[in-house]
Structure formats: C-alpha cells, structure tokens
Design an enzyme around this catalytic site. Structure first.
Site, PDB file in Angstrom:
ATOM      1  N   GLU A   1      40.830  57.160  12.567  1.00 51.57           N
ATOM      2  CA  GLU A   1      41.383  58.477  12.923  1.00 51.57           C
ATOM      3  C   GLU A   1      42.874  58.535  12.618  1.00 51.57           C
ATOM      4  O   GLU A   1      43.389  59.501  12.055  1.00 51.57           O
ATOM      5  CB  GLU A   1      41.195  58.750  14.420  1.00 51.57           C
ATOM      6  CG  GLU A   1      39.765  58.824  14.892  1.00 51.57           C
ATOM      7  CD  GLU A   1      39.199  57.478  15.329  1.00 51.57           C
ATOM      8  OE1 GLU A   1      39.511  56.441  14.696  1.00 51.57           O
ATOM      9  OE2 GLU A   1      38.427  57.474  16.306  1.00 51.57           O
TER      10      GLU A   1
ATOM     11  N   GLU B   1      41.682  46.537   9.541  1.00 54.06           N
ATOM     12  CA  GLU B   1      41.914  45.462  10.515  1.00 54.06           C
ATOM     13  C   GLU B   1      42.930  44.450   9.996  1.00 54.06           C
ATOM     14  O   GLU B   1      43.354  44.502   8.832  1.00 54.06           O
ATOM     15  CB  GLU B   1      40.577  44.795  10.860  1.00 54.06           C
ATOM     16  CG  GLU B   1      39.645  45.805  11.521  1.00 54.06           C
ATOM     17  CD  GLU B   1      38.344  45.222  12.034  1.00 54.06           C
ATOM     18  OE1 GLU B   1      37.978  44.090  11.637  1.00 54.06           O
ATOM     19  OE2 GLU B   1      37.698  45.906  12.850  1.00 54.06           O
TER      20      GLU B   1
ATOM     21  N   CYS C   1      44.199  56.809  19.966  1.00 51.60           N
ATOM     22  CA  CYS C   1      43.959  57.854  18.955  1.00 51.60           C
ATOM     23  C   CYS C   1      43.943  59.237  19.596  1.00 51.60           C
ATOM     24  O   CYS C   1      44.417  60.212  19.004  1.00 51.60           O
ATOM     25  CB  CYS C   1      42.654  57.603  18.205  1.00 51.60           C
ATOM     26  SG  CYS C   1      42.823  56.276  16.991  1.00 51.60           S
TER      27      CYS C   1
ATOM     28  N   CYS D   1      39.265  56.171  20.475  1.00 53.12           N
ATOM     29  CA  CYS D   1      39.881  55.340  21.513  1.00 53.12           C
ATOM     30  C   CYS D   1      41.065  56.090  22.145  1.00 53.12           C
ATOM     31  O   CYS D   1      41.541  57.097  21.598  1.00 53.12           O
ATOM     32  CB  CYS D   1      40.351  54.012  20.913  1.00 53.12           C
ATOM     33  SG  CYS D   1      41.780  54.170  19.837  1.00 53.12           S
TER      34      CYS D   1
END
Ligand code: THU
Length: 136
Positions: free
Chosen positions: A56, A45, A90, A87
């Site tokens: 991923e 992050e 990804c 998500c």
C-alpha cells in the site's frame, strides 16, 4: 474512469512483483487518484525485517513522489482466501492523504470489500487535528 474491478486487477498484477523472500506473503496495491491516474506497488522485504515496505505504501509513495496527492481509492490484493486489510501504519499513512479514500480489499479470487480509511482508523490522529491545535 477505471472500475474498482479493474483496479483490483491492476493490484493483482502488481502483486507478482512482490519481493518477499522472508514471508512469501505477496501484497499488490493500486491507488487511483482523483484525476484518474493509477500507481501500483508491491511489498518489498528486507533482511533487516523492520525495513519492509508494504504494498500500500509503495503505491502511495510512488504517487506522492510524482506530485499526486488526491486519491479516490486504493485496491489491495493478496493470495489469501480471506481478504487482507491494511496494517496500522498503512492506515495512518493513507489517512494523511484523505480520510474518505476507499480501501478495496481483495482476496485471491478478486472478491472484495470496501471500507473508507476513516472507518479503518477510528479516533485517528489526523493532519486536521494538528492544524486545529496550531490555530488555537
Ligand atoms: N504487508 C503489506 O504489504 N501490507 C499490509 O497491509 C500488511 C502486511 C506485507 C509486509 C510483509 O512483507 C508481509 O506482508 C507479511 O507481513
């Protein structure tokens, strides 16, 4: 060749390295190449939230940056009871390297579900579509 249970274990191990000061939501991933190589990754992050890199993509980018482009499967591990599916971004990034890659989505206990990338991203915009257009 590694088993899918072992790949899930490697993803769970990678999850420990997640850098998640904002969400506390840990994601680990382990991608298996067609040649049997494994690259793992975690989410990373950033204070500028949108710059976060998912687990991923960390695993996939590590592989591609080492010259590996053909994949059989990717395992994803989170600390939740429910399995977590990748998500949208990804999914699109995985599809670039193969619509048949098997996505192994594991929960905190290591229970998992498997789905192909193409089934996670129906009607996808794919590299093949771009090529069709170029040749027409
Ligand atoms: N995250 C992933 O690493 N993979 C996904 O497929 C979904 C979300 C991360 C991004 C962020 O660090 C945290 O999970 C919460 O959204």
């Amino acid at each position: 060749m590694v088993s899918y249970e072992e790949l899930v274990q490697i993803a769970a191990e990678a999850k420990k390295k997640a850098y998640v000061p904002y969400s506390q939501f840990r994601v680990g991933a382990a991608i298996l190449s067609e040649d049997g190589l494994i690259f793992s990754g975690c989410n990373i992050e950033n204070a500028s939230y949108g710059l976060t890199n998912c687990g991923e993509r960390t695993a996939l980018f590590k592989a591609v940056s080492e010259g590996v482009r053909k994949f059989k499967a990717i395992a994803i591990s989170t600390d939740t009871e429910e399995i977590t599916s990748p998500c949208g971004p990804c999914r699109q990034v995985l599809l670039e390297f193969g619509e048949d890659i098997e996505v192994i989505m594991a929960n905190v206990h290591g229970d998992y579900k498997i789905c192909k990338v193409k089934d996670l991203l129906p009607l996808a915009f794919s590299p093949a579509k771009l090529e069709e257009e170029r040749l027409s």
